[in-house]
Design a protein around this motif. Structure first.
Motif, PDB file in Angstrom:
ATOM      1  N   PHE A 202       0.836  -1.201   0.000  1.00  0.00           N
ATOM      2  CA  PHE A 202       0.000   0.000   0.000  1.00  0.00           C
ATOM      3  C   PHE A 202       0.872   1.253   0.000  1.00  0.00           C
ATOM      4  O   PHE A 202       1.855   1.338   0.727  1.00  0.00           O
ATOM      5  N   LYS A 203       0.492   2.230  -0.813  1.00  0.00           N
ATOM      6  CA  LYS A 203       1.194   3.512  -0.878  1.00  0.00           C
ATOM      7  C   LYS A 203       0.387   4.636  -0.241  1.00  0.00           C
ATOM      8  O   LYS A 203       0.908   5.705   0.013  1.00  0.00           O
ATOM      9  N   GLU A 204      -0.909   4.398  -0.016  1.00  0.00           N
ATOM     10  CA  GLU A 204      -1.780   5.330   0.706  1.00  0.00           C
ATOM     11  C   GLU A 204      -2.468   4.542   1.799  1.00  0.00           C
ATOM     12  O   GLU A 204      -3.104   3.530   1.536  1.00  0.00           O
ATOM     13  N   ILE A 205      -2.339   5.027   3.020  1.00  0.00           N
ATOM     14  CA  ILE A 205      -2.939   4.350   4.173  1.00  0.00           C
ATOM     15  C   ILE A 205      -3.796   5.377   4.906  1.00  0.00           C
ATOM     16  O   ILE A 205      -3.327   6.469   5.232  1.00  0.00           O
ATOM     17  N   TYR A 206      -5.054   5.034   5.134  1.00  0.00           N
ATOM     18  CA  TYR A 206      -5.991   5.923   5.828  1.00  0.00           C
ATOM     19  C   TYR A 206      -6.224   5.408   7.238  1.00  0.00           C
ATOM     20  O   TYR A 206      -6.510   4.226   7.435  1.00  0.00           O
ATOM     21  N   LEU A 207      -6.110   6.294   8.210  1.00  0.00           N
ATOM     22  CA  LEU A 207      -6.342   5.947   9.607  1.00  0.00           C
ATOM     23  C   LEU A 207      -7.605   6.640  10.096  1.00  0.00           C
ATOM     24  O   LEU A 207      -7.818   7.813   9.814  1.00  0.00           O
ATOM     25  N   LEU A 208      -8.406   5.927  10.832  1.00  0.00           N
ATOM     26  CA  LEU A 208      -9.635   6.475  11.403  1.00  0.00           C
ATOM     27  C   LEU A 208      -9.676   6.111  12.881  1.00  0.00           C
ATOM     28  O   LEU A 208      -9.522   4.950  13.246  1.00  0.00           O
ATOM     29  N   GLY A 209      -9.841   7.111  13.731  1.00  0.00           N
ATOM     30  CA  GLY A 209      -9.916   6.871  15.167  1.00  0.00           C
ATOM     31  C   GLY A 209      -8.563   6.795  15.843  1.00  0.00           C
ATOM     32  O   GLY A 209      -8.428   6.271  16.931  1.00  0.00           O
ATOM     33  N   VAL A 210      -7.547   7.357  15.216  1.00  0.00           N
ATOM     34  CA  VAL A 210      -6.192   7.356  15.779  1.00  0.00           C
ATOM     35  C   VAL A 210      -5.903   8.760  16.284  1.00  0.00           C
ATOM     36  O   VAL A 210      -5.579   9.646  15.515  1.00  0.00           O
ATOM     37  N   ASP A 211      -6.081   8.963  17.588  1.00  0.00           N
ATOM     38  CA  ASP A 211      -5.926  10.310  18.128  1.00  0.00           C
ATOM     39  C   ASP A 211      -4.823  10.415  19.173  1.00  0.00           C
ATOM     40  O   ASP A 211      -4.610  11.455  19.753  1.00  0.00           O
ATOM     41  N   CYS A 212      -4.126   9.321  19.417  1.00  0.00           N
ATOM     42  CA  CYS A 212      -2.998   9.334  20.352  1.00  0.00           C
ATOM     43  C   CYS A 212      -3.440   9.715  21.767  1.00  0.00           C
ATOM     44  O   CYS A 212      -2.709  10.310  22.517  1.00  0.00           O
ATOM     45  N   SER A 213      -4.663   9.365  22.103  1.00  0.00           N
ATOM     46  CA  SER A 213      -5.107   9.609  23.473  1.00  0.00           C
ATOM     47  C   SER A 213      -5.233   8.269  24.179  1.00  0.00           C
ATOM     48  O   SER A 213      -5.471   7.243  23.549  1.00  0.00           O
ATOM     49  N   TYR A 214      -5.063   8.301  25.464  1.00  0.00           N
ATOM     50  CA  TYR A 214      -5.042   7.070  26.238  1.00  0.00           C
ATOM     51  C   TYR A 214      -5.439   7.423  27.658  1.00  0.00           C
ATOM     52  O   TYR A 214      -4.857   8.316  28.264  1.00  0.00           O
ATOM     53  N   SER A 215      -6.402   6.733  28.181  1.00  0.00           N
ATOM     54  CA  SER A 215      -6.885   7.034  29.528  1.00  0.00           C
ATOM     55  C   SER A 215      -5.880   6.579  30.584  1.00  0.00           C
ATOM     56  O   SER A 215      -5.387   5.462  30.544  1.00  0.00           O
ATOM     57  N   VAL A 216      -5.583   7.470  31.514  1.00  0.00           N
ATOM     58  CA  VAL A 216      -4.675   7.128  32.602  1.00  0.00           C
ATOM     59  C   VAL A 216      -5.424   6.394  33.708  1.00  0.00           C
ATOM     60  O   VAL A 216      -4.915   5.466  34.313  1.00  0.00           O
TER      61      VAL A 216
ATOM     62  N   LYS B 280       7.944   8.028  10.156  1.00  0.00           N
ATOM     63  CA  LYS B 280       7.894   9.125   9.188  1.00  0.00           C
ATOM     64  C   LYS B 280       9.076   9.079   8.227  1.00  0.00           C
ATOM     65  O   LYS B 280       8.907   9.204   7.009  1.00  0.00           O
ATOM     66  N   ASP B 281      10.270   8.882   8.745  1.00  0.00           N
ATOM     67  CA  ASP B 281      11.456   8.839   7.891  1.00  0.00           C
ATOM     68  C   ASP B 281      11.364   7.686   6.891  1.00  0.00           C
ATOM     69  O   ASP B 281      11.633   7.864   5.709  1.00  0.00           O
ATOM     70  N   TYR B 282      10.987   6.525   7.354  1.00  0.00           N
ATOM     71  CA  TYR B 282      10.860   5.369   6.472  1.00  0.00           C
ATOM     72  C   TYR B 282       9.794   5.620   5.407  1.00  0.00           C
ATOM     73  O   TYR B 282      10.019   5.398   4.225  1.00  0.00           O
ATOM     74  N   LEU B 283       8.630   6.075   5.834  1.00  0.00           N
ATOM     75  CA  LEU B 283       7.511   6.288   4.915  1.00  0.00           C
ATOM     76  C   LEU B 283       7.836   7.339   3.859  1.00  0.00           C
ATOM     77  O   LEU B 283       7.486   7.190   2.690  1.00  0.00           O
ATOM     78  N   ASN B 284       8.512   8.398   4.253  1.00  0.00           N
ATOM     79  CA  ASN B 284       8.904   9.436   3.292  1.00  0.00           C
ATOM     80  C   ASN B 284       9.878   8.881   2.251  1.00  0.00           C
ATOM     81  O   ASN B 284       9.769   9.182   1.071  1.00  0.00           O
ATOM     82  N   ASN B 285      10.832   8.077   2.690  1.00  0.00           N
ATOM     83  CA  ASN B 285      11.814   7.495   1.773  1.00  0.00           C
ATOM     84  C   ASN B 285      11.176   6.565   0.746  1.00  0.00           C
ATOM     85  O   ASN B 285      11.678   6.433  -0.363  1.00  0.00           O
ATOM     86  N   TYR B 286      10.091   5.905   1.123  1.00  0.00           N
ATOM     87  CA  TYR B 286       9.435   4.943   0.236  1.00  0.00           C
ATOM     88  C   TYR B 286       8.140   5.490  -0.374  1.00  0.00           C
ATOM     89  O   TYR B 286       7.358   4.747  -0.930  1.00  0.00           O
ATOM     90  N   GLN B 287       7.936   6.792  -0.267  1.00  0.00           N
ATOM     91  CA  GLN B 287       6.775   7.488  -0.834  1.00  0.00           C
ATOM     92  C   GLN B 287       5.449   6.845  -0.429  1.00  0.00           C
ATOM     93  O   GLN B 287       4.555   6.632  -1.252  1.00  0.00           O
ATOM     94  N   VAL B 288       5.333   6.520   0.842  1.00  0.00           N
ATOM     95  CA  VAL B 288       4.086   6.005   1.403  1.00  0.00           C
ATOM     96  C   VAL B 288       3.432   7.154   2.154  1.00  0.00           C
ATOM     97  O   VAL B 288       4.073   7.836   2.948  1.00  0.00           O
ATOM     98  N   GLU B 289       2.149   7.373   1.880  1.00  0.00           N
ATOM     99  CA  GLU B 289       1.425   8.470   2.504  1.00  0.00           C
ATOM    100  C   GLU B 289       0.408   7.919   3.500  1.00  0.00           C
ATOM    101  O   GLU B 289      -0.414   7.078   3.151  1.00  0.00           O
ATOM    102  N   VAL B 290       0.500   8.377   4.738  1.00  0.00           N
ATOM    103  CA  VAL B 290      -0.464   8.005   5.770  1.00  0.00           C
ATOM    104  C   VAL B 290      -1.360   9.210   5.994  1.00  0.00           C
ATOM    105  O   VAL B 290      -0.890  10.296   6.298  1.00  0.00           O
ATOM    106  N   LYS B 291      -2.655   9.000   5.821  1.00  0.00           N
ATOM    107  CA  LYS B 291      -3.627  10.077   5.986  1.00  0.00           C
ATOM    108  C   LYS B 291      -4.526   9.748   7.164  1.00  0.00           C
ATOM    109  O   LYS B 291      -5.179   8.722   7.179  1.00  0.00           O
ATOM    110  N   ASN B 292      -4.536  10.626   8.122  1.00  0.00           N
ATOM    111  CA  ASN B 292      -5.380  10.425   9.292  1.00  0.00           C
ATOM    112  C   ASN B 292      -6.697  11.161   9.078  1.00  0.00           C
ATOM    113  O   ASN B 292      -6.715  12.375   8.954  1.00  0.00           O
ATOM    114  N   VAL B 293      -7.787  10.429   9.037  1.00  0.00           N
ATOM    115  CA  VAL B 293      -9.101  11.028   8.828  1.00  0.00           C
ATOM    116  C   VAL B 293      -9.874  11.145  10.138  1.00  0.00           C
ATOM    117  O   VAL B 293     -11.077  11.337  10.140  1.00  0.00           O
TER     118      VAL B 293
END
Length: 109
Positions: A34-48, A79-92
């Protein structure tokens, strides 16, 4: 706190956890081509103090206060790996998306 992570180009050999299952799944998607990856519900929050997973297993992560920072660190490695391999991650994901916007992944709301 010492953090370590990597990004696998061959998931048949190793998959890095990146402090989140999403991180592992991004590596698998890249391995599948995959060269385009869409993320849904990824907000980097976590209940303490509250529920930490969709299914309550009774397990409480004793390091939950630093999970967000650990995820941001791992995404910066990716990010570094994905940029080098032209993979785009889009967070929706709507709302504040700390991890992915910090790493300058393209963000769509």
């Amino acid at each position: 706190m010492k953090l370590r992570s990597g990004f696998s180009s061959d998931v048949s050999e190793i998959v890095y956890d990146g402090y989140s299952i999403v991180y592992s799944l991004i590596q698998i998607a890249v391995y599948m081509g995959f060269k385009e990856i869409y993320l849904l519900g990824v907000d980097c929050s976590y209940s303490v103090t509250g529920k930490q997973h969709i299914v309550d297993s009774g397990f409480t992560d004793k390091q939950s206060a630093t999970v967000g920072e650990r995820m941001i660190f791992a995404h910066s490695i990716a990010k570094d790996y994905l940029n080098n391999y032209q993979v785009e991650v889009k967070n929706v994901t709507r709302g504040d998306v700390r991890s992915l916007s910090t790493c300058n992944f393209r963000r769509y709301s």
